[in-house]
Design an enzyme around this catalytic site. Structure first.
Site, PDB file in Angstrom:
ATOM      1  N   GLU A  57      -2.736  -4.902  -8.740  1.00  0.00           N
ATOM      2  CA  GLU A  57      -2.353  -3.543  -8.372  1.00  0.00           C
ATOM      3  C   GLU A  57      -1.074  -3.107  -9.097  1.00  0.00           C
ATOM      4  OE1 GLU A  57      -2.116  -3.510  -4.042  1.00  0.00           O
ATOM      5  OE2 GLU A  57      -3.389  -5.268  -3.983  1.00  0.00           O
ATOM      6  N   HIS A  75      -4.372   0.335  -5.863  1.00  0.00           N
ATOM      7  CA  HIS A  75      -4.819  -0.929  -5.250  1.00  0.00           C
ATOM      8  C   HIS A  75      -6.189  -1.317  -5.832  1.00  0.00           C
ATOM      9  CE1 HIS A  75      -5.800  -3.805  -2.169  1.00  0.00           C
ATOM     10  NE2 HIS A  75      -4.835  -3.444  -1.344  1.00  0.00           N
ATOM     11  N   GLN A 101      -0.050   0.853   7.461  1.00  0.00           N
ATOM     12  CA  GLN A 101      -0.178   0.000   6.271  1.00  0.00           C
ATOM     13  C   GLN A 101      -0.699   0.808   5.084  1.00  0.00           C
ATOM     14  OE1 GLN A 101      -0.128  -3.561   5.551  1.00  0.00           O
ATOM     15  NE2 GLN A 101      -2.112  -4.106   4.723  1.00  0.00           N
ATOM     16  N   ASP A 150      -1.068 -13.480  -2.118  1.00  0.00           N
ATOM     17  CA  ASP A 150      -0.592 -12.131  -1.798  1.00  0.00           C
ATOM     18  C   ASP A 150       0.845 -12.021  -2.305  1.00  0.00           C
ATOM     19  OD1 ASP A 150      -0.135  -9.649  -0.765  1.00  0.00           O
ATOM     20  OD2 ASP A 150      -0.673 -10.141   1.302  1.00  0.00           O
TER      21      ASP A 150
HETATM   22  C1  BG6 Z   1      -2.594  -5.873  -0.468  1.00  0.00           C
HETATM   23  C2  BG6 Z   1      -1.460  -6.428   0.337  1.00  0.00           C
HETATM   24  O1  BG6 Z   1      -2.118  -4.954  -1.385  1.00  0.00           O
HETATM   25  O2  BG6 Z   1      -3.520  -5.215   0.401  1.00  0.00           O
HETATM   26  C3  BG6 Z   1      -1.996  -7.355   1.413  1.00  0.00           C
HETATM   27  O3  BG6 Z   1      -0.551  -7.100  -0.516  1.00  0.00           O
HETATM   28  C4  BG6 Z   1      -3.024  -6.647   2.263  1.00  0.00           C
HETATM   29  O4  BG6 Z   1      -0.921  -7.832   2.214  1.00  0.00           O
HETATM   30  C5  BG6 Z   1      -4.102  -6.068   1.353  1.00  0.00           C
HETATM   31  O5  BG6 Z   1      -3.585  -7.559   3.180  1.00  0.00           O
HETATM   32  C6  BG6 Z   1      -5.195  -5.289   2.089  1.00  0.00           C
HETATM   33  O6  BG6 Z   1      -4.653  -4.311   2.877  1.00  0.00           O
HETATM   34  P1  BG6 Z   1      -5.587  -3.405   3.778  1.00  0.00           P
HETATM   35  O7  BG6 Z   1      -4.662  -2.546   4.595  1.00  0.00           O
HETATM   36  O8  BG6 Z   1      -6.426  -2.590   2.855  1.00  0.00           O
HETATM   37  O9  BG6 Z   1      -6.402  -4.349   4.622  1.00  0.00           O
END
Ligand code: BG6
Length: 314
Positions: free
Chosen positions: A271, A167, A84, A212
């Site tokens: 973001e 982010h 992710q 989201d």
């Molecule tokens: C966001 C996504 O940018 O980040 C979400 O759109 C996600 O779907 C969130 O849950 C947090 O991601 P992470 O990997 O930092 O827990």
């Protein structure tokens, strides 16, 4: 390492991790960890924190730091085969000893250039050679500017494709008092509904449950208005057509180990991103994506998005 001037100080942060503090004379500051190449703090002249950092953030590599401005590269989200949000936020970056000239930051003395390259281990996960240069700069007026330059350094003639996001976790007084302007009437992909495409209806965006969404083809300026704190953040971007808006709300907050149960009330992620149309670079090609964030008092009010100062030069 000892501090070398008032504008840029190299020191140790939480758990002995290397960090750099940027300072401007009126009291503005920002902090950047080499782990993740991640901004974790941005303060105004009253030393008030403007970014959200989770009360339970874990400063323990390779777990990404929850808050500040993680860099999502070379994959935003989990649509592809990588972990992710990609690996850039889990890697140790270096200070770039030979940064490229950058005319748009000419007025700032408080800046640091970081660099991340492929590693032999990394090539097993993502088989591409790259050079990612990140400049974090604090302007004399306290604006925080991030510039990313990503170059394909493959020697086998292969192109590569990536998605990207800054982010940014903004600190807000109370999420139910916040509105976002600049995204109304736009199309978005809803991450909570398998990325189905919808069109945003009505006025500015407000928050009363989990959100989201990936807004598509967004304007270069977006405003986040915090009524209670009488503060407006302005996000300006270049090379980043999309904008992700995320708040996990109460249930998801409880499910995250590095996020306080009530933290969702005091943060909002907006973001600057490039998600819908991934970027492809041929060998030796370079891509550039910029984000600049400003915090201004909210006499700068709703419906009056862009009142001030220096033109944004992507
Ligand atoms: C966001 C996504 O940018 O980040 C979400 O759109 C996600 O779907 C969130 O849950 C947090 O991601 P992470 O990997 O930092 O827990």
């Amino acid at each position: 390492m000892a501090s070398e001037n008032v504008f840029v100080e190299h020191c140790k942060g939480i758990n002995g991790l290397d960090k750099v503090i940027l300072r401007e004379i009126r009291g503005y500051s920002a902090e950047v960890y080499l782990f993740g190449g991640q901004v974790t703090s941005w303060k105004n002249e009253h030393r008030e924190e403007l970014l959200f950092l989770s009360s339970k953030a874990i400063f323990q590599p390779p777990k990404a730091i929850r808050g500040g401005i993680p860099i999502c590269f070379p994959q935003f989200g989990n649509m592809d085969s990588l972990e992710q949000h990609g690996f850039a936020r889990n890697r140790l970056w270096s200070v770039d000893p030979d940064p490229p000239p950058c005319s748009s930051h000419a007025s700032s003395r408080a800046f640091i250039d970081l660099i991340l390259r492929h590693s032999e281990d990394g090539l097993k996960i993502w088989p591409h050679r790259f050079e990612f240069r990140l400049r974090v700069a604090l302007s004399p007026a306290g604006d925080l500017m991030l510039t990313s330059r990503i170059r394909n350094t493959n020697t086998d003639g292969k192109s590569f494709t990536f998605t990207f996001a800054y982010h940014t976790y903004f600190s807000v007084s109370d999420i139910s008092e916040v509105r976002v302007e600049g995204l109304e009437t736009l199309d978005y992909l809803d991450n909570l509904q398998n990325r189905k495409r919808f069109t945003e209806q009505g006025d500015a965006i407000t928050f009363e449950s989990e959100v989201d969404k990936i807004y598509l083809s967004t304007p270069t300026k977006i405003a986040i208005l915090d009524h209670e704190r009488k503060r407006t953040f302005e996000l300006r971007k270049d090379g980043l057509p999309d904008a992700v808006v995320w708040n996990p709300w109460d249930k998801k907050a409880k499910a995250m180990v590095d996020f306080g149960d009530e933290d969702y009330k005091h943060m909002l992620c907006v973001e600057a991103a490039c998600v819908e149309k991934p970027i492809t670079l041929k060998p030796s090609e370079e891509w550039k994506g910029r984000q600049e964030i400003l915090a201004v008092p909210s006499s700068y009010c709703s419906g009056h998005l862009y009142p001030r100062r220096v033109p944004f030069t992507g």
